[in-house]
Scaffold this motif. Sequence first.
Motif, short mmCIF file in Angstrom:
data_model
loop_
_atom_site.label_atom_id
_atom_site.label_comp_id
_atom_site.label_asym_id
_atom_site.label_seq_id
_atom_site.Cartn_x
_atom_site.Cartn_y
_atom_site.Cartn_z
N ASP A 152 38.05 53.33 51.54
CA ASP A 152 38.19 54.16 52.73
C ASP A 152 39.67 54.36 53.03
OD1 ASP A 152 37.74 55.56 55.11
OD2 ASP A 152 37.59 53.71 56.29
N ASN A 193 39.80 51.95 56.78
CA ASN A 193 39.57 50.50 56.69
C ASN A 193 39.80 49.92 55.31
OD1 ASN A 193 37.44 51.65 58.87
ND2 ASN A 193 38.20 49.64 59.49
N ILE A 248 35.35 49.26 52.00
CA ILE A 248 34.29 49.16 53.00
C ILE A 248 32.94 49.28 52.30
CG2 ILE A 248 34.33 51.66 53.45
CD1 ILE A 248 33.69 51.09 56.36
N ARG A 274 28.01 50.23 55.90
CA ARG A 274 28.86 50.37 57.08
C ARG A 274 29.54 51.74 57.08
NH1 ARG A 274 34.31 46.87 58.58
NH2 ARG A 274 35.07 48.39 60.15
N LYS A 292 32.78 41.16 54.01
CA LYS A 292 34.01 41.82 53.60
C LYS A 292 33.95 42.32 52.17
CE LYS A 292 39.03 41.26 53.59
NZ LYS A 292 40.17 40.34 53.90
#
Length: 840
Positions: free
Chosen positions: A476, A500, A503, A507, A792
């Motif tokens: 991302d 981010n 990712i 999400r 993560k």
Amino acid sequence: MLIAYILVKDQLPSVASLKTIQWQTPMQIYSSDGKLMNQFGEKKRIPLKLNEMPQQLIDAILATEDDRFYLHFGVDPIGMGRAVLGQIIGQNKGGASTITMQVARNFFLTREQTYIRKLREIFTAFHIESLLTKDEILELYMNKIELGHRSFGFGAAAQVYYNKEVKDLTLAQIAVLAGLPKAPSTLNPLRSPTRALQRRAVVLKRMLDSGYITTSQYQEANNAPITAKKHGAEIELNAPYVAEMAHQEMIERYGKEQAYTGGYKVYTTTPSKLQVAARNSVMKNIFSYDQRHGYRGAIKNLRSLAGNSQDENSNVDPLTPAEISQALSHVLLYENLEAAVVTQVLENTIEITLKDHEVAMIEWDNMSWAREYINDERQGAAPKTPAEILNYADVIYVENTKNGYKLSQLPDVSSALVSISPDNGAILALVGGFSFYQSQFNRVTQAKRQVGSNIKPFLYSAALEHGFTLATLVNDTPINQWDQSSGTVWRPKNSPEQYNGEIRVKRALAQSKNVVAVRLFRDVGINNVIPHMASFGFSLDDLPRNESLALGSASFSPLEVVTGFATFANGGFLIKPYLIERIEDSFGNIIFQANPEIACEDCDQINNMENSSADINLPFYQNTPQSNHGNIAIQAVDTDTIAKAPTIKKAKRVISAQNAFLMTEALNEAIWGADWSITPGWNGTGFRARTLNRRDIAGKTGTTNEAKDAWFSGFSRHIVTTSWIGFDDHSRNLGQTTSNSNLGKEQITGKEFGAKSAQPAWIDFMEVALKDQPIKPFEQPQNIVSIRIDKKTGKLTNRTDNTSLFEYFTLGTEPTEYVSRDISNEIFNQDKSDTVKDIF
């Protein structure tokens, strides 16, 4: 007489058709629970059997039209002689036509005044009398006769003039109707109450003389006032877009003439409760959007804005009642809007005059929203007094709410909402715009608008088919791509512009990450993405062959969008929306029964079971050929096989049950997904739907470039709904709003997008649709496993804290590698005597 018969016998019609007469009655459209939506056809007729007509009505007809009806053989010699004598001496001694002769004329002949036509009428009456009983002839007459205002027969006349069934008419009302056959255009009580009153007196006197009523009954009825008013069909459900769709399908099915005169009763798939909820939700959302963007001013001012008030010292001429009435009569009204004229502007209120000279007040709380509209992006300052909003003699729109009259305006924005069953495609609710009477353009079926991020679930579904999982990491980060053909750099951006890094796929969909969608599109490949999207029912011609497709540059109708989302809700089947559940003829016989394809994994097995329809609680189905009217499936029916056992047709599976389940989980994340244990924290873009307090829902927002279209599509297991809002003028975008200090904390501000502009209508509708439905989690299919992963990295983990979560995978695609945890910070902070253990 024999010579006369020989002269005209070749011109006599066959009266055998009277045995099987089919009344020309209008087509009526109903909701699934029997609420009348609309009626189509010029002639109003409600056919009744003779035993369904009150005896007093029969007596009134006989006394007035043919008092020897049951004694003569079709022609009354006494009446005929009386009429001939009248002609000779120049006096009107009454007509010579019997009821049978009137039946002959009304069904087979013209009204030309010639001796030949009269002879044909007489001999046709003889034939009728030889074929039918007296009761059958009288029944034909009472259903056929024209009674004014396009009503034919006494069943329709009772509804048109009195809004009653014939059995509920008073004697006075019966006498008015019984007097109409002589001259329905001039004796009807709407056009000429005085002449109707005089004719009623004649009918009552004849009934009295014939012994059908007593003197007291005569006097009471004769002294009664004329109470007739014009009434249309009693529309019980305001659903004009639904009714018009059914109307057009009926014309395509039967042709205009037959559809309008065949007396068909058309039952749609739409329950009245859901249709009312859909309309209320769309109206509320349209007015909410329109009013937060500001007040565009009065319709006009009758004194050219001469001043803000009117009193004895003002130079403004006072408005007269006639002037107010005339001004209001020229204002077109739509939906809940009423017209009013401002007659006083006071310190905290405004006095208005409505139609019929009703005076009312608008309190400050019901007008404080009306700051000035500047453009779609800007609004003026919040008003402090009524004089900043309105002037004396302004012609305005108002709404009559439970909290009193509220200042309103005709909205500029358009909207649509459609809800279907994912199990068979039945249309459960449909609103095609603000007002059908303002615009008959049905935005559910006819408007193809860019779908924005509503396209992403179909792209992500393709990704799951080509090596990705919900836990796969995608980058991302911003994209900068040089387009050599245009000489520009393409820079798709997230909205908001937050990135981010790596990712997880699930999400990314929940947060509607644009750059992730583009990267998925590239990785899966255009030649894989487009066929996959087309499998959801989208036309290949509507799918642009470039990367803009990943961001929703394709244009679909709301009906096409809701159909696509239904595939996720039903476990992977492509269903076909349909509207007409069944059609009945004028006798109540079912001549068509819908036979939709069902999203059913075990349909073949069920078809082989005895009493299968009862086992699965489905309506009566029959295998039939199909054609298409737009996006609505039209099924024909073989009436000869109507009694056969139902055969369930299986809808085509277009994605696997596993893919549908995983996408549903991802779309549930768009509502319920959130993580505030990290910085920055995040919510799914559809989080506002949590107000429904249901975990068994899933959905996706959608906003196009420059916010010209806003969408929300979502579903539970048994209902799928799409909401859209935008302007019919494609050059306008939905804009943005600032806070209005007069309003509370619940107001919507900032840039308009799917969650703010379209989702509120979806939420309001689904709150009603799901209210009495038990929570039903989406069923986990076989070969789906749930495994704890690291949030993560998407890898396996043994940790059970907020760094981990359970995720679903298709068996065989789950991660096999454990996360390696960075513990340097823990080592630095721990006691030196400690030893490091269990490093993953």
